[in-house]
Motif scaffolding. Structure first.
Motif, PDB file in Angstrom:
ATOM      1  N   SER A  64       4.625   7.963   3.996  1.00 59.67           N
ATOM      2  CA  SER A  64       3.843   7.590   5.172  1.00 59.67           C
ATOM      3  C   SER A  64       2.373   7.967   4.981  1.00 59.67           C
ATOM      4  O   SER A  64       1.475   7.186   5.336  1.00 59.67           O
ATOM      5  N   ALA A  92       0.664   5.551   2.670  1.00 59.05           N
ATOM      6  CA  ALA A  92       0.286   4.336   3.406  1.00 59.05           C
ATOM      7  C   ALA A  92      -0.950   4.594   4.265  1.00 59.05           C
ATOM      8  O   ALA A  92      -1.842   3.745   4.359  1.00 59.05           O
ATOM      9  N   GLY A 138      -4.717   2.843   4.075  1.00 56.06           N
ATOM     10  CA  GLY A 138      -5.400   2.318   5.256  1.00 56.06           C
ATOM     11  C   GLY A 138      -6.768   2.937   5.475  1.00 56.06           C
ATOM     12  O   GLY A 138      -7.704   2.264   5.921  1.00 56.06           O
ATOM     13  N   ALA A 155      -4.858   3.092  14.526  1.00 55.75           N
ATOM     14  CA  ALA A 155      -4.107   1.994  13.906  1.00 55.75           C
ATOM     15  C   ALA A 155      -3.637   2.376  12.508  1.00 55.75           C
ATOM     16  O   ALA A 155      -2.505   2.078  12.110  1.00 55.75           O
ATOM     17  N   VAL A 156      -4.509   3.044  11.749  1.00 57.40           N
ATOM     18  CA  VAL A 156      -4.156   3.483  10.394  1.00 57.40           C
ATOM     19  C   VAL A 156      -2.988   4.458  10.437  1.00 57.40           C
ATOM     20  O   VAL A 156      -2.029   4.346   9.666  1.00 57.40           O
ATOM     21  N   LEU A 182      -0.738   4.984  12.948  1.00 56.46           N
ATOM     22  CA  LEU A 182       0.483   4.363  13.476  1.00 56.46           C
ATOM     23  C   LEU A 182       1.133   3.446  12.452  1.00 56.46           C
ATOM     24  O   LEU A 182       2.364   3.402  12.334  1.00 56.46           O
ATOM     25  N   ARG A 183       0.319   2.712  11.707  1.00 59.38           N
ATOM     26  CA  ARG A 183       0.888   1.828  10.681  1.00 59.38           C
ATOM     27  C   ARG A 183       1.657   2.635   9.635  1.00 59.38           C
ATOM     28  O   ARG A 183       2.792   2.289   9.276  1.00 59.38           O
ATOM     29  N   GLY A 184       1.055   3.727   9.163  1.00 58.53           N
ATOM     30  CA  GLY A 184       1.729   4.559   8.174  1.00 58.53           C
ATOM     31  C   GLY A 184       3.009   5.180   8.715  1.00 58.53           C
ATOM     32  O   GLY A 184       4.033   5.233   8.015  1.00 58.53           O
ATOM     33  N   LEU A 228       5.750   1.968   9.666  1.00 60.26           N
ATOM     34  CA  LEU A 228       6.276   1.177   8.553  1.00 60.26           C
ATOM     35  C   LEU A 228       7.236   1.967   7.676  1.00 60.26           C
ATOM     36  O   LEU A 228       8.178   1.410   7.112  1.00 60.26           O
ATOM     37  N   VAL A 245       7.410  -3.031   1.720  1.00 60.79           N
ATOM     38  CA  VAL A 245       6.378  -2.143   2.254  1.00 60.79           C
ATOM     39  C   VAL A 245       5.258  -1.968   1.239  1.00 60.79           C
ATOM     40  O   VAL A 245       4.064  -1.988   1.587  1.00 60.79           O
ATOM     41  N   VAL A 264       1.698  -3.232   2.395  1.00 57.90           N
ATOM     42  CA  VAL A 264       0.638  -2.234   2.601  1.00 57.90           C
ATOM     43  C   VAL A 264      -0.399  -2.320   1.492  1.00 57.90           C
ATOM     44  O   VAL A 264      -1.576  -2.625   1.723  1.00 57.90           O
ATOM     45  N   ASP A 294      -3.963  -4.357   1.657  1.00 58.43           N
ATOM     46  CA  ASP A 294      -5.107  -3.443   1.651  1.00 58.43           C
ATOM     47  C   ASP A 294      -6.032  -3.722   0.468  1.00 58.43           C
ATOM     48  O   ASP A 294      -7.262  -3.769   0.617  1.00 58.43           O
TER      49      ASP A 294
END
Length: 315
Positions: free
Chosen positions: A109, A112, A116, A150-151, A153-155, A158, A205, A209, A213
Motif C-alpha cells: 500500500s 502505491a 502516487g 486521494a493518493v 486513499l488510493r494506496g 487498492l 494493481v 497503479v 502513474d
C-alpha cells in the motif's frame, strides 16, 4: 495426527522467514549495507521533515509532497528492516500469520502511495513551469490536501484485498517463506490452491497503479521539457531544468528496481532465488536512502537551510 497436521498447515499460526536463501552464512555481512541504508534513510528523511517544519519559506506544495514522500519512505523501510535484521543477527525467523499479512499490506500500500506522490510532484512541477502565473491559484492548500488524501486513499483501498485473499488460501505444503519479509507472491506461492485470481489481481494493481502513474509522469515531463527548451536563454533553461533533475532522479531510483523486481518475481523463473530476494529488498531500501540525499543536495532551499542550521549549532 494427520488431520491435526493438515489443519495446522491450512491455518498456519506462524510463518518461517529464511532470510536470503543460499546466502545464510553471509547474513551478518549482508546486514552491514542493509543497516547502513536504513540508518541513512531514517536520519535523512527525519531531517527533511524537520527542515520543512521549521522553515516558513518551504511551506509550499512541492515541499508538502516531499514531506509525504519522506513519511512514506520511513514507513516502507521500517516495515521490513527491523524484522530482516533480527533474522540476520539473532536468527529470529518466526513471524505471526496476521503480522505477516499486515506487513504485506503496509509494504504494497505504501509503494502505491509513493508512486502516487511522484505523480503529485510531477503535477506540481508541470504547473510551476508550464503555467507559473496560475501556480498559486491552482495549487492552493485545500487542493494540495485533496490530492494528498486521494493518493493515500488510493494506496489503502487498492491493496486492501491482498491480505484477505492471502488469508483465505489453504496452506497445506509448508509455512517456510524463502524471503526476508512477507512479499505478496512469496506468501501466496505457498498455498495448495489455485492462486490465479490472486496473481492476476496483483498484476492488475501493478499495471493500473504503476502503468498509469508512469504514463502521467511521462506526459507531464514531456510538456515540461518542451517548455524548458522554449525558454529564451541557456542559463534560464539550465536553471529551470535543475529544479526538475532531482525529481527525475528520484523517479528513476524508485520505478526501475521495483518494476524489475515485480516482473522477475512473476516471470523470471531462471533467476536465482537469492537475487530475487536481494532485489526485493533493494527497491524498498534504496529509494528511502537516496530520496533525502537527492532532494537535500539538489534543492537549494533545503540545502541552504540545513547549512545555516549546522553552522549556527557549530557557532
Amino acid at each position: 495426527m494427520s488431520d491435526s497436521n493438515t489443519t495446522d498447515f491450512t491455518n498456519p499460526s506462524t510463518f518461517i522467514l529464511l532470510g536470503v536463501p543460499g546466502l545464510e552464512v553471509a547474513h551478518v555481512w549482508i546486514s552491514i549495507p542493509f543497516c547502513t541504508m536504513y540508518t541513512i534513510a531514517i536520519l535523512g528523511n527525519f531531517t527533511i521533515l524537520f527542515i520543512v517544519k521549521i522553515e516558513p519559506s518551504l511551506h509550499e506544495p512541492m515541499y508538502y509532497f516531499l514531506c509525504m514522500l519522506a513519511v512514506s519512505d520511513l514507513v516502507l523501510s521500517t516495515s521490513i528492516l527491523p524484522k530482516t535484521l533480527s533474522i540476520f543477527w539473532f536468527n529470529s525467523r518466526e513471524i505471526d500469520f496476521s503480522a505477516c499479512l499486515t506487513q504485506m499490506y503496509f509494504i504494497h500500500s505504501f509503494l502505491a502511495m509513493e508512486s502516487g506522490i511522484f505523480v503529485a510532484m510531477a503535477l506540481d512541477r508541470y504547473v510551476a513551469i508550464c503555467d507559473p502565473l496560475r501556480y498559486s491559484t491552482l495549487l492552493t492548500n485545500p487542493m494540495v490536501a485533496k490530492i494528498s488524501l486521494a493518493v493515500v486513499l488510493r494506496g489503502c483501498m487498492l491493496l486492501l484485498p491482498a491480505p484477505f485473499l492471502a488469508r483465505f488460501l489453504p496452506y497445506c505444503r509448508t509455512n517456510i517463506i524463502p524471503h526476508t519479509h512477507c512479499e505478496h507472491m512469496a506468501v501466496v506461492k505457498l498455498a495448495c490452491a489455485d492462486i490465479h485470481v490472486t496473481s492476476y489481481y496483483g498484476l492488475s494493481v501493478l499495471f493500473f497503479v504503476t502503468g498509469l502513474d508512469m504514463l502521467f509522469i511521462t506526459v507531464s515531463y514531456t510538456q515540461i521539457l518542451r517548455a524548458i527548451f522554449s525558454l529564451p536563454t541557456k542559463d534560464t533553461r539550465l536553471k529551470t531544468f535543475a529544479t526538475c533533475s532531482s525529481h527525475l532522479g528520484a523517479i528513476l531510483a524508485f520505478y526501475i528496481p521495483s518494476l524489475f523486481s515485480f516482473l522477475t518475481q512473476r516471470f523470471g523463473h531462471n533467476v536465482a532465488l537469492h537475487f530475487h530476494v536481494l532485489m526485493a529488498n533493494m527497491y524498498i531500501l534504496v529509494p528511502p536512502m537516496l530520496n533525502p540525499i537527492i532532494y537535500g543536495v539538489r534543492t537549494r532551499q533545503i540545502r541552504d537551510r540545513l547549512l545555516r542550521l549546522l553552522s549556527h549549532k557549530g557557532t
